[in-house]
Write an enzyme that holds these catalytic residues in place. Structure first.
Site, PDB file in Angstrom:
ATOM      1  N   ALA A 295      -8.104   3.601  22.757  1.00 50.15           N
ATOM      2  CA  ALA A 295      -7.154   4.203  23.094  1.00 50.15           C
ATOM      3  C   ALA A 295      -5.566   3.758  22.843  1.00 50.15           C
ATOM      4  O   ALA A 295      -4.698   3.758  23.603  1.00 50.15           O
ATOM      5  CB  ALA A 295      -7.230   4.576  24.733  1.00 50.15           C
TER       6      ALA A 295
ATOM      7  N   TYR B  70      -9.502   0.166   6.848  1.00 50.75           N
ATOM      8  CA  TYR B  70      -9.542   0.397   5.399  1.00 50.75           C
ATOM      9  C   TYR B  70      -9.784  -0.924   4.698  1.00 50.75           C
ATOM     10  O   TYR B  70      -9.857  -1.052   3.600  1.00 50.75           O
ATOM     11  CB  TYR B  70      -8.225   1.198   4.801  1.00 50.75           C
ATOM     12  CG  TYR B  70      -7.008   0.546   5.061  1.00 50.75           C
ATOM     13  CD1 TYR B  70      -6.775  -0.549   4.205  1.00 50.75           C
ATOM     14  CD2 TYR B  70      -6.383   0.905   6.375  1.00 50.75           C
ATOM     15  CE1 TYR B  70      -5.483  -1.018   4.590  1.00 50.75           C
ATOM     16  CE2 TYR B  70      -5.125   0.145   6.603  1.00 50.75           C
ATOM     17  CZ  TYR B  70      -4.567  -0.920   5.719  1.00 50.75           C
ATOM     18  OH  TYR B  70      -3.262  -1.348   5.928  1.00 50.75           O
TER      19      TYR B  70
ATOM     20  N   GLN C   2      -1.686  10.259   5.634  1.00 52.83           N
ATOM     21  CA  GLN C   2      -0.570  10.234   6.271  1.00 52.83           C
ATOM     22  C   GLN C   2       0.632   9.696   5.398  1.00 52.83           C
ATOM     23  O   GLN C   2       1.745  10.166   5.572  1.00 52.83           O
ATOM     24  CB  GLN C   2      -0.816   8.954   7.395  1.00 52.83           C
ATOM     25  CG  GLN C   2      -0.945   7.449   6.706  1.00 52.83           C
ATOM     26  CD  GLN C   2       0.288   6.958   6.554  1.00 52.83           C
ATOM     27  OE1 GLN C   2       1.399   7.167   7.029  1.00 52.83           O
ATOM     28  NE2 GLN C   2       0.316   5.828   5.665  1.00 52.83           N
TER      29      GLN C   2
ATOM     30  N   ALA D  45      -3.397   3.552  17.351  1.00 53.92           N
ATOM     31  CA  ALA D  45      -4.119   4.484  16.420  1.00 53.92           C
ATOM     32  C   ALA D  45      -5.014   5.447  17.205  1.00 53.92           C
ATOM     33  O   ALA D  45      -5.073   6.617  16.498  1.00 53.92           O
ATOM     34  CB  ALA D  45      -4.972   3.450  15.600  1.00 53.92           C
TER      35      ALA D  45
ATOM     36  N   LEU E 284       0.844  -1.194   0.140  1.00 49.99           N
ATOM     37  CA  LEU E 284       0.040  -0.021  -0.052  1.00 49.99           C
ATOM     38  C   LEU E 284       0.650   1.252   0.117  1.00 49.99           C
ATOM     39  O   LEU E 284       0.692   2.254  -0.937  1.00 49.99           O
ATOM     40  CB  LEU E 284      -1.185   0.006   1.314  1.00 49.99           C
ATOM     41  CG  LEU E 284      -2.035  -1.122   1.255  1.00 49.99           C
ATOM     42  CD1 LEU E 284      -2.834  -0.957   2.651  1.00 49.99           C
ATOM     43  CD2 LEU E 284      -2.907  -1.035  -0.058  1.00 49.99           C
TER      44      LEU E 284
ATOM     45  N   ASN F 151     -12.820   3.453  25.622  1.00 50.41           N
ATOM     46  CA  ASN F 151     -11.818   2.352  25.285  1.00 50.41           C
ATOM     47  C   ASN F 151     -12.530   1.206  26.066  1.00 50.41           C
ATOM     48  O   ASN F 151     -13.116   1.432  27.241  1.00 50.41           O
ATOM     49  CB  ASN F 151     -10.610   2.575  25.775  1.00 50.41           C
ATOM     50  CG  ASN F 151      -9.449   1.393  25.362  1.00 50.41           C
ATOM     51  OD1 ASN F 151      -9.382   1.364  24.187  1.00 50.41           O
ATOM     52  ND2 ASN F 151      -9.002   0.703  26.119  1.00 50.41           N
ATOM     53  N   ARG F 152     -12.283  -0.168  25.736  1.00 46.61           N
ATOM     54  CA  ARG F 152     -12.703  -1.082  26.602  1.00 46.61           C
ATOM     55  C   ARG F 152     -12.032  -0.923  27.843  1.00 46.61           C
ATOM     56  O   ARG F 152     -12.758  -1.402  29.027  1.00 46.61           O
ATOM     57  CB  ARG F 152     -12.389  -2.583  25.874  1.00 46.61           C
ATOM     58  CG  ARG F 152     -13.416  -2.774  24.874  1.00 46.61           C
ATOM     59  CD  ARG F 152     -13.316  -3.923  24.009  1.00 46.61           C
ATOM     60  NE  ARG F 152     -13.925  -4.074  22.848  1.00 46.61           N
ATOM     61  CZ  ARG F 152     -13.929  -5.298  21.949  1.00 46.61           C
ATOM     62  NH1 ARG F 152     -12.793  -6.002  22.018  1.00 46.61           N
ATOM     63  NH2 ARG F 152     -14.891  -5.212  21.103  1.00 46.61           N
TER      64      ARG F 152
ATOM     65  N   ASP G 154       0.190   9.646  11.372  1.00 47.53           N
ATOM     66  CA  ASP G 154      -0.868   9.123  11.380  1.00 47.53           C
ATOM     67  C   ASP G 154      -1.956  10.257  11.824  1.00 47.53           C
ATOM     68  O   ASP G 154      -3.004  10.336  11.447  1.00 47.53           O
ATOM     69  CB  ASP G 154      -0.754   8.016  12.135  1.00 47.53           C
ATOM     70  CG  ASP G 154      -0.366   6.723  11.843  1.00 47.53           C
ATOM     71  OD1 ASP G 154      -0.203   6.398  10.653  1.00 47.53           O
ATOM     72  OD2 ASP G 154       0.413   5.913  12.383  1.00 47.53           O
TER      73      ASP G 154
ATOM     74  N   LYS H 148       6.751   0.959  16.287  1.00 47.05           N
ATOM     75  CA  LYS H 148       6.516   2.421  16.150  1.00 47.05           C
ATOM     76  C   LYS H 148       7.131   2.640  17.748  1.00 47.05           C
ATOM     77  O   LYS H 148       7.484   4.292  17.732  1.00 47.05           O
ATOM     78  CB  LYS H 148       5.137   2.774  15.957  1.00 47.05           C
ATOM     79  CG  LYS H 148       4.665   2.374  14.810  1.00 47.05           C
ATOM     80  CD  LYS H 148       3.198   2.931  14.360  1.00 47.05           C
ATOM     81  CE  LYS H 148       2.814   2.770  13.135  1.00 47.05           C
ATOM     82  NZ  LYS H 148       1.154   3.318  12.707  1.00 47.05           N
TER      83      LYS H 148
END
Length: 277
Positions: free
Chosen positions: A132, A219, A247, A135, A24, A154-155, A108, A72
């Site tokens: 959270a 996506y 991004q 991403a 991609l 968030n969970r 991002d 990252k």
């Protein structure tokens, strides 16, 4: 020296590092280079030795690298400098080599903001960010930095509370998705809706009012359950490909110093996503 040799001598190498490189990013960047006639190329590298890869980047003079999970966060101590917003997010997805120094950025967050601002201003908007994780952190920081009022769900509520504290926002449980109509923008920054994980919408369809701006960062597929539900309800919809595009466009600008040719990069992205099914 032949023309071919002269061109090769000037060719600038960029690429990406990942455990599982996909095409991609390469497709978008290469399409952008072709559109502007730039002597750049792009190679996705499968990397299992991050330190070795960074040493190689320095030694080979690689101009820029996109960085995917799980690198990252791991890459941070290996860099010579980190953009302030990337430092706040705690993650780098782009490395640029400037005069032998490796500088880290997070595009991002820029991608999310630019995708939304194609449709509506972010400054002053009430934004609900679902998730959270990595991403979600990038999206929440990007929106807050651009002047939005951000609520994070968030969970694990403690993760939402920690992120909200960092950005000066507010945390809520996942049931806040039922109150989507209270917001200007709702962003799904979770994996819910990804074909292989959970083909469902994280926001109840009946909670989506007409006119609400809804973005799903998933996506694959482009038309997630959330995107379909929001479309049926008359919401303004941004699919995950737009954030991915923007991004990459910001990376392109950092690498080349040129404005990214969005149309060419978008066409290449759509072609590759179609191939993924």
């Amino acid at each position: 020296m032949t023309n071919a040799h002269a061109y090769a001598a000037k060719l600038t190498l960029c690429g990406s590092i990942s455990l599982y490189p996909v095409s991609l990013g390469a497709a978008m960047h290469l399409a952008g280079y072709r559109a502007l006639g730039l002597p750049f190329t792009y190679v996705p590298f499968r990397v299992t030795d991050l330190g070795g890869a960074i040493t190689g980047m320095r030694a080979l003079g690689i101009r820029g690298l996109g960085v995917s999970m799980p690198y990252k966060q791991q890459i941070l101590p290996l860099l010579d400098g980190i953009d302030p917003l990337a430092a706040k997010i705690g993650a780098v997805n782009t490395v640029v080599q400037e005069d032998g120094r490796l500088l880290g950025y997070n595009t991002d967050c820029v991608g999310a903001v630019r995708a939304i601002e194609e449709i509506a201003p972010v400054k002053g908007a009430r934004a609900l960010v679902l998730g959270a994780g990595g991403a979600g952190r990038a999206v929440a920081h990007g929106l807050a930095d651009a002047g939005a009022e951000v609520v994070v769900t968030n969970r694990s509520l403690d993760k939402a509370e920690a992120l909200a504290a960092e950005i000066g926002g507010r945390a809520a449980g996942v049931e806040e998705a039922r109150n989507a109509g209270r917001y200007d923008v709702v962003v799904n920054a979770t994996s819910v809706g990804m074909g292989e994980i959970a083909a469902e919408s994280p926001v109840p369809e009946e909670a989506i009012p007409a006119g609400l701006l809804v973005m799903d960062i998933v996506y694959k597929p482009i038309e997630t359950a959330l995107v379909r539900a929001a479309t049926r309800q008359g919401a303004r919809v941004i699919h995950g490909g737009r954030m991915l595009l923007h991004q990459a466009a910001r990376q392109f600008e950092l690498y080349t110093g040129e404005r990214a040719p969005l149309d060419a990069m978008d066409a290449a992205l759509r072609e590759q996503i179609a191939k993924l099914g």
